[in-house]
Design an enzyme around this catalytic site. Structure first.
Site, PDB file in Angstrom:
ATOM      1  N   GLY A  31       0.817  -1.217   0.000  1.00 34.86           N
ATOM      2  CA  GLY A  31       0.000   0.000   0.000  1.00 34.86           C
ATOM      3  C   GLY A  31       0.845   1.258   0.000  1.00 34.86           C
ATOM      4  O   GLY A  31       2.015   1.232  -0.358  1.00 34.86           O
ATOM      5  N   GLY A  36       5.123   4.539  -9.028  1.00 34.45           N
ATOM      6  CA  GLY A  36       5.914   3.325  -9.286  1.00 34.45           C
ATOM      7  C   GLY A  36       5.024   2.078  -9.247  1.00 34.45           C
ATOM      8  O   GLY A  36       5.116   1.193 -10.106  1.00 34.45           O
ATOM      9  N   HIS A  37       4.138   2.023  -8.242  1.00 30.17           N
ATOM     10  CA  HIS A  37       3.223   0.871  -8.156  1.00 30.17           C
ATOM     11  C   HIS A  37       2.257   0.864  -9.344  1.00 30.17           C
ATOM     12  O   HIS A  37       1.961  -0.181  -9.922  1.00 30.17           O
ATOM     13  CB  HIS A  37       2.391   0.940  -6.865  1.00 30.17           C
ATOM     14  CG  HIS A  37       3.183   0.809  -5.603  1.00 30.17           C
ATOM     15  ND1 HIS A  37       3.348   1.845  -4.721  1.00 30.17           N
ATOM     16  CD2 HIS A  37       3.853  -0.233  -5.087  1.00 30.17           C
ATOM     17  CE1 HIS A  37       4.074   1.445  -3.701  1.00 30.17           C
ATOM     18  NE2 HIS A  37       4.406   0.182  -3.890  1.00 30.17           N
ATOM     19  N   ASP A 165      13.870  -2.511  -5.355  1.00 32.10           N
ATOM     20  CA  ASP A 165      14.209  -3.530  -4.355  1.00 32.10           C
ATOM     21  C   ASP A 165      14.920  -4.667  -5.089  1.00 32.10           C
ATOM     22  O   ASP A 165      14.378  -5.771  -5.240  1.00 32.10           O
ATOM     23  CB  ASP A 165      12.937  -4.014  -3.653  1.00 32.10           C
ATOM     24  CG  ASP A 165      12.301  -2.903  -2.856  1.00 32.10           C
ATOM     25  OD1 ASP A 165      12.897  -2.470  -1.860  1.00 32.10           O
ATOM     26  OD2 ASP A 165      11.222  -2.431  -3.253  1.00 32.10           O
TER      27      ASP A 165
HETATM   28  O1  PAF Z   1       7.994  -4.643  -1.918  1.00 34.59           O
HETATM   29  C1  PAF Z   1       7.002  -4.700  -1.158  1.00 34.59           C
HETATM   30  O2  PAF Z   1       6.129  -3.836  -1.109  1.00 34.59           O
HETATM   31  C2  PAF Z   1       6.892  -5.887  -0.217  1.00 34.59           C
HETATM   32  O3  PAF Z   1       8.135  -6.305   0.224  1.00 34.59           O
HETATM   33  C3  PAF Z   1       6.104  -7.064  -0.821  1.00 34.59           C
HETATM   34  C4  PAF Z   1       6.817  -7.645  -2.019  1.00 34.59           C
HETATM   35  C5  PAF Z   1       4.719  -6.604  -1.232  1.00 34.59           C
HETATM   36  C6  PAF Z   1       5.951  -8.169   0.217  1.00 34.59           C
HETATM   37  O4  PAF Z   1       5.285  -7.723   1.353  1.00 34.59           O
END
Ligand code: PAF
Length: 294
Positions: A31, A36-37, A165
């Protein structure tokens, strides 16, 4: 967009989707969504018939409980943002849908829970023993635990993760391979603010002064990439460390140049096919990471 909070209801719906031979793209998140998301959802929408985004602040990947408490929770805003890119399904479970009381008890006792491997041996080798792995003990076990649970619930054809990440992406690829999960893991480019700062849910926690100096992180990475042509790895490291340490508000945790596949530090470019420069630092109370493929 359909919102599910219960595993069973989501699965009943996805059973129908899968019976229609439709492909499912999956974007797991915690959330506090940003561009980016949304970019991940957009890529998923191009590749698949149905796109599912999950929002779940996963307690087992936090080693610092105050960090978990401070993690922004903005479900209503997130859901509007997902609507704006036509995401098909939002899965936003309560903690009890994702973890048993016994699993949460292990977390409370700080015991690393390996139950998520379903009896298989999963070994990340050196992947989780460097960089974030040394700074955040147990973090990647918690990530692998929740992502494997989510994959078993959603059963996606493809899953999308940001390259910001970088180490998490490597761990998830390794986890999916070792557990033989039938999902293609897709790493997507880092999305940056206009001034270069990598988008992160943590950026909103920066004060105005901290936010003003934050672009030094990406600026240093871009410069390092430029310098690669005529500087050794040791010189790049010395340059980046001096730059980042020159900013009093920043506390550098690491600057590493690693093999993009094994994540092991390299001393010479010829030691790896591709190398990536990775940074972690604290800016005030906010921990930020960023990287660049050189
Ligand atoms: O990158 C993230 O937001 C979290 O590490 C993930 C991959 C959703 C796992 O909780």
């Amino acid at each position: 967009m359909i919102i599910f909070t219960r595993v069973q209801e989501l699965q009943d719906h996805l059973d129908i989707v899968q019976n229609q031979q439709k492909t499912i793209g999956f974007v797991p998140t915690m959330g506090a969504l940003h561009e980016g998301h949304l970019a991940l959802v957009e890529i998923s929408k191009k590749d698949n018939d149905i796109s599912v985004c999950s929002i779940f602040v996963n307690p087992t990947q936090f080693n610092d409980l105050s960090d978990l408490a401070k993690y922004p929770r903005t479900l209503e805003k997130d859901s509007r943002m997902l609507e704006s890119v036509d995401c098909d399904i939002l899965f936003a479970p309560e903690i009890s849908e994702m973890y048993t009381e016994a699993e949460l008890e292990l977390k409370r006792q700080n015991v690393e829970d390996k139950g998520w491997t379903n009896g298989k041996t999963v070994d990340f080798g050196q992947l989780d023993r460097v960089m974030e792995g040394t700074q955040r003990p147990g973090h990647f076990n918690g990530v692998a635990q929740v992502v494997s649970k989510l994959f078993r619930i959603v059963r996606p054809n493809r899953a999308y993760f940001g390259q910001k990440d970088f180490q998490q992406l490597a761990i998830i690829r390794s986890m999916a391979k070792q557990l033989e999960l039938p999902v293609e893991i897709i790493g997507c480019p880092i999305v940056r603010e206009k001034d270069g700062l990598a988008m992160s849910s943590r950026n909103v926690r920066l004060t105005e002064t901290e936010r003003a100096v934050a672009p030094l992180i990406s600026k240093t990475l871009f410069k390092v990439k430029e310098m690669k042509a005529d500087h050794s790895i040791a010189e790049l490291k010395a340059f980046a460390e001096t730059e980042l340490r020159s900013e009093p508000l920043m506390q550098l945790e690491y600057f590493e140049i690693v093999d993009a596949e094994t994540l092991q530090p390299v001393n010479d470019y010829k030691d790896a096919k591709n190398v990536v420069a990775c940074i972690a630092l604290k800016l005030g109370n906010v921990r930020l990471i960023d990287n660049i493929i050189l």
